[in-house]
Scaffold this motif. Structure first.
Motif, mmCIF file in Angstrom:
data_model
loop_
_atom_site.group_PDB
_atom_site.id
_atom_site.type_symbol
_atom_site.label_atom_id
_atom_site.label_comp_id
_atom_site.label_asym_id
_atom_site.label_seq_id
_atom_site.Cartn_x
_atom_site.Cartn_y
_atom_site.Cartn_z
ATOM 1 N N GLY A 47 35.662 -83.360 116.472
ATOM 2 C CA GLY A 47 37.049 -82.986 116.703
ATOM 3 C C GLY A 47 37.850 -84.127 117.293
ATOM 4 N N HIS A 48 37.278 -84.803 118.287
ATOM 5 C CA HIS A 48 37.951 -85.960 118.888
ATOM 6 C C HIS A 48 38.230 -87.023 117.827
ATOM 7 C CE1 HIS A 48 38.147 -85.806 123.364
ATOM 8 N NE2 HIS A 48 37.343 -84.773 123.177
ATOM 9 N N ALA A 49 37.218 -87.369 117.051
ATOM 10 C CA ALA A 49 37.364 -88.432 116.050
ATOM 11 C C ALA A 49 38.409 -88.061 115.001
ATOM 12 C CB ALA A 49 36.015 -88.721 115.390
ATOM 13 N N VAL A 50 38.339 -86.851 114.494
ATOM 14 C CA VAL A 50 39.255 -86.442 113.424
ATOM 15 C C VAL A 50 40.684 -86.282 113.944
ATOM 16 C CG1 VAL A 50 39.802 -84.584 111.804
ATOM 17 C CG2 VAL A 50 37.451 -85.415 112.002
ATOM 18 N N LEU A 51 40.866 -85.583 115.057
ATOM 19 C CA LEU A 51 42.218 -85.333 115.555
ATOM 20 C C LEU A 51 42.919 -86.614 115.986
ATOM 21 C CD1 LEU A 51 41.716 -82.012 117.539
ATOM 22 C CD2 LEU A 51 42.888 -82.327 115.361
ATOM 23 N N TYR A 52 42.256 -87.427 116.776
ATOM 24 C CA TYR A 52 42.892 -88.670 117.206
ATOM 25 C C TYR A 52 43.010 -89.662 116.044
ATOM 26 C CZ TYR A 52 43.205 -87.225 122.039
ATOM 27 O OH TYR A 52 43.542 -86.572 123.193
ATOM 28 N N GLY A 53 42.079 -89.606 115.104
ATOM 29 C CA GLY A 53 42.189 -90.448 113.916
ATOM 30 C C GLY A 53 43.405 -90.084 113.078
ATOM 31 N N ILE A 54 43.608 -88.794 112.850
ATOM 32 C CA ILE A 54 44.787 -88.347 112.098
ATOM 33 C C ILE A 54 46.055 -88.712 112.854
ATOM 34 C CG2 ILE A 54 46.053 -86.310 111.289
ATOM 35 C CD1 ILE A 54 43.304 -85.059 110.624
ATOM 36 N N MET A 55 46.028 -88.550 114.170
ATOM 37 C CA MET A 55 47.214 -88.911 114.952
ATOM 38 C C MET A 55 47.534 -90.391 114.792
ATOM 39 S SD MET A 55 49.542 -87.701 116.961
ATOM 40 C CE MET A 55 50.875 -88.869 116.857
ATOM 41 N N ALA A 56 46.521 -91.245 114.810
ATOM 42 C CA ALA A 56 46.736 -92.687 114.620
ATOM 43 C C ALA A 56 47.285 -92.966 113.221
ATOM 44 C CB ALA A 56 45.438 -93.457 114.849
ATOM 45 N N LEU A 57 46.723 -92.326 112.214
ATOM 46 C CA LEU A 57 47.199 -92.500 110.846
ATOM 47 C C LEU A 57 48.683 -92.151 110.740
ATOM 48 C CD1 LEU A 57 46.634 -92.868 107.736
ATOM 49 C CD2 LEU A 57 46.122 -90.418 107.726
ATOM 50 N N ILE A 107 36.201 -94.434 117.457
ATOM 51 C CA ILE A 107 35.666 -94.426 116.086
ATOM 52 C C ILE A 107 36.653 -93.764 115.126
ATOM 53 C CG2 ILE A 107 33.865 -93.418 114.616
ATOM 54 C CD1 ILE A 107 31.931 -93.898 117.045
ATOM 55 N N GLY A 108 37.188 -92.613 115.514
ATOM 56 C CA GLY A 108 38.140 -91.918 114.653
ATOM 57 C C GLY A 108 39.394 -92.728 114.409
ATOM 58 N N VAL A 109 39.941 -93.297 115.472
ATOM 59 C CA VAL A 109 41.162 -94.100 115.330
ATOM 60 C C VAL A 109 40.883 -95.322 114.458
ATOM 61 C CG1 VAL A 109 42.783 -95.567 116.590
ATOM 62 C CG2 VAL A 109 42.272 -93.273 117.430
ATOM 63 N N ALA A 110 39.750 -95.973 114.658
ATOM 64 C CA ALA A 110 39.412 -97.160 113.855
ATOM 65 C C ALA A 110 39.284 -96.802 112.375
ATOM 66 C CB ALA A 110 38.119 -97.790 114.369
ATOM 67 N N LEU A 111 38.581 -95.715 112.081
ATOM 68 C CA LEU A 111 38.379 -95.325 110.682
ATOM 69 C C LEU A 111 39.686 -94.918 110.013
ATOM 70 C CD1 LEU A 111 35.033 -93.322 110.878
ATOM 71 C CD2 LEU A 111 35.400 -95.589 109.897
ATOM 72 N N PHE A 112 40.473 -94.092 110.688
ATOM 73 C CA PHE A 112 41.721 -93.622 110.095
ATOM 74 C C PHE A 112 42.779 -94.719 110.054
ATOM 75 C CE2 PHE A 112 39.711 -89.587 110.593
ATOM 76 C CZ PHE A 112 40.324 -88.720 109.701
ATOM 77 N N SER A 113 42.629 -95.756 110.859
ATOM 78 C CA SER A 113 43.582 -96.866 110.843
ATOM 79 C C SER A 113 43.407 -97.741 109.611
ATOM 80 C CB SER A 113 43.440 -97.709 112.109
ATOM 81 O OG SER A 113 43.833 -96.959 113.232
ATOM 82 N N LEU A 114 42.299 -97.585 108.928
ATOM 83 C CA LEU A 114 42.071 -98.342 107.699
ATOM 84 C C LEU A 114 42.891 -97.784 106.543
ATOM 85 C CD1 LEU A 114 38.192 -98.767 107.965
ATOM 86 C CD2 LEU A 114 39.963 -100.463 108.507
ATOM 87 N N TRP A 115 43.315 -96.523 106.639
ATOM 88 C CA TRP A 115 44.103 -95.880 105.580
ATOM 89 C C TRP A 115 45.582 -96.138 105.802
ATOM 90 C CZ3 TRP A 115 41.392 -90.509 106.050
ATOM 91 C CH2 TRP A 115 40.113 -90.601 105.493
ATOM 92 N N ARG A 116 46.306 -96.132 104.717
ATOM 93 C CA ARG A 116 47.771 -96.274 104.786
ATOM 94 C C ARG A 116 48.401 -95.205 103.936
ATOM 95 N NH1 ARG A 116 49.652 -102.346 105.639
ATOM 96 N NH2 ARG A 116 51.583 -101.243 106.047
ATOM 97 N N ILE A 117 49.432 -94.592 104.471
ATOM 98 C CA ILE A 117 50.231 -93.630 103.711
ATOM 99 C C ILE A 117 51.341 -94.419 103.041
ATOM 100 C CG2 ILE A 117 51.725 -91.615 103.845
ATOM 101 C CD1 ILE A 117 50.236 -90.816 106.401
ATOM 102 N N LYS A 118 51.520 -94.200 101.769
ATOM 103 C CA LYS A 118 52.559 -94.959 101.045
ATOM 104 C C LYS A 118 53.840 -94.183 100.955
ATOM 105 C CE LYS A 118 49.263 -97.673 98.816
ATOM 106 N NZ LYS A 118 49.009 -98.905 98.818
#
Length: 118
Positions: A47-57, A107-118
């Motif tokens: 949950g931490h990884a996914v939620l904070y990762g999505i927030m970073a994205l 980890i979540g923020v790092a992984l989701f930061s690799l994606w970009r929304i166009k």
């Protein structure tokens, strides 16, 4: 114009969502969703990884992928928020500080930061 509205509403809406989860978790009255997540092995960490990762994205998108010392600014701000929030749990009787939560956030923020929304 539509893109500008999305760049504001998506990160803001998700921040409100995460804030509501934190508020419920900080209260003594957990709801069914937190019990459900707690029943899943490593559910809290996922949950931490996914939620904070999505927030970073979403925040990186909202800030047009601006950088802060070669790190996406949105990712930096989300990690700062996550770390402060985790340390605040030291002072909340119903919560427990956990370094593994911070690692999951990173980890979540790092992984989701690799994606970009166009």
């Amino acid at each position: 114009m539509k893109t500008k509205i999305l760049k504001i509403t998506l990160p803001l809406g998700f921040f409100i969502f995460i804030s509501s989860i934190i508020f419920v978790a900080d209260s003594v009255n957990y709801n069914f969703a937190l019990h459900w997540v707690g029943a899943i092995p490593y559910g809290d960490k996922i949950g931490h990884a996914v939620l904070y990762g999505i927030m970073a994205l979403l925040l990186n998108y909202g800030l047009s992928y601006k950088k802060f010392k070669s790190v996406p600014l949105g990712s930096f701000l989300v990690l700062l928020f996550a770390i402060v929030e985790e340390f605040s749990q030291i002072y909340i009787p119903s919560r427990t500080f956990d370094v593994k939560d911070i690692l999951a956030d990173i980890i979540g923020v790092a992984l989701f930061s690799l994606w970009r929304i166009k």
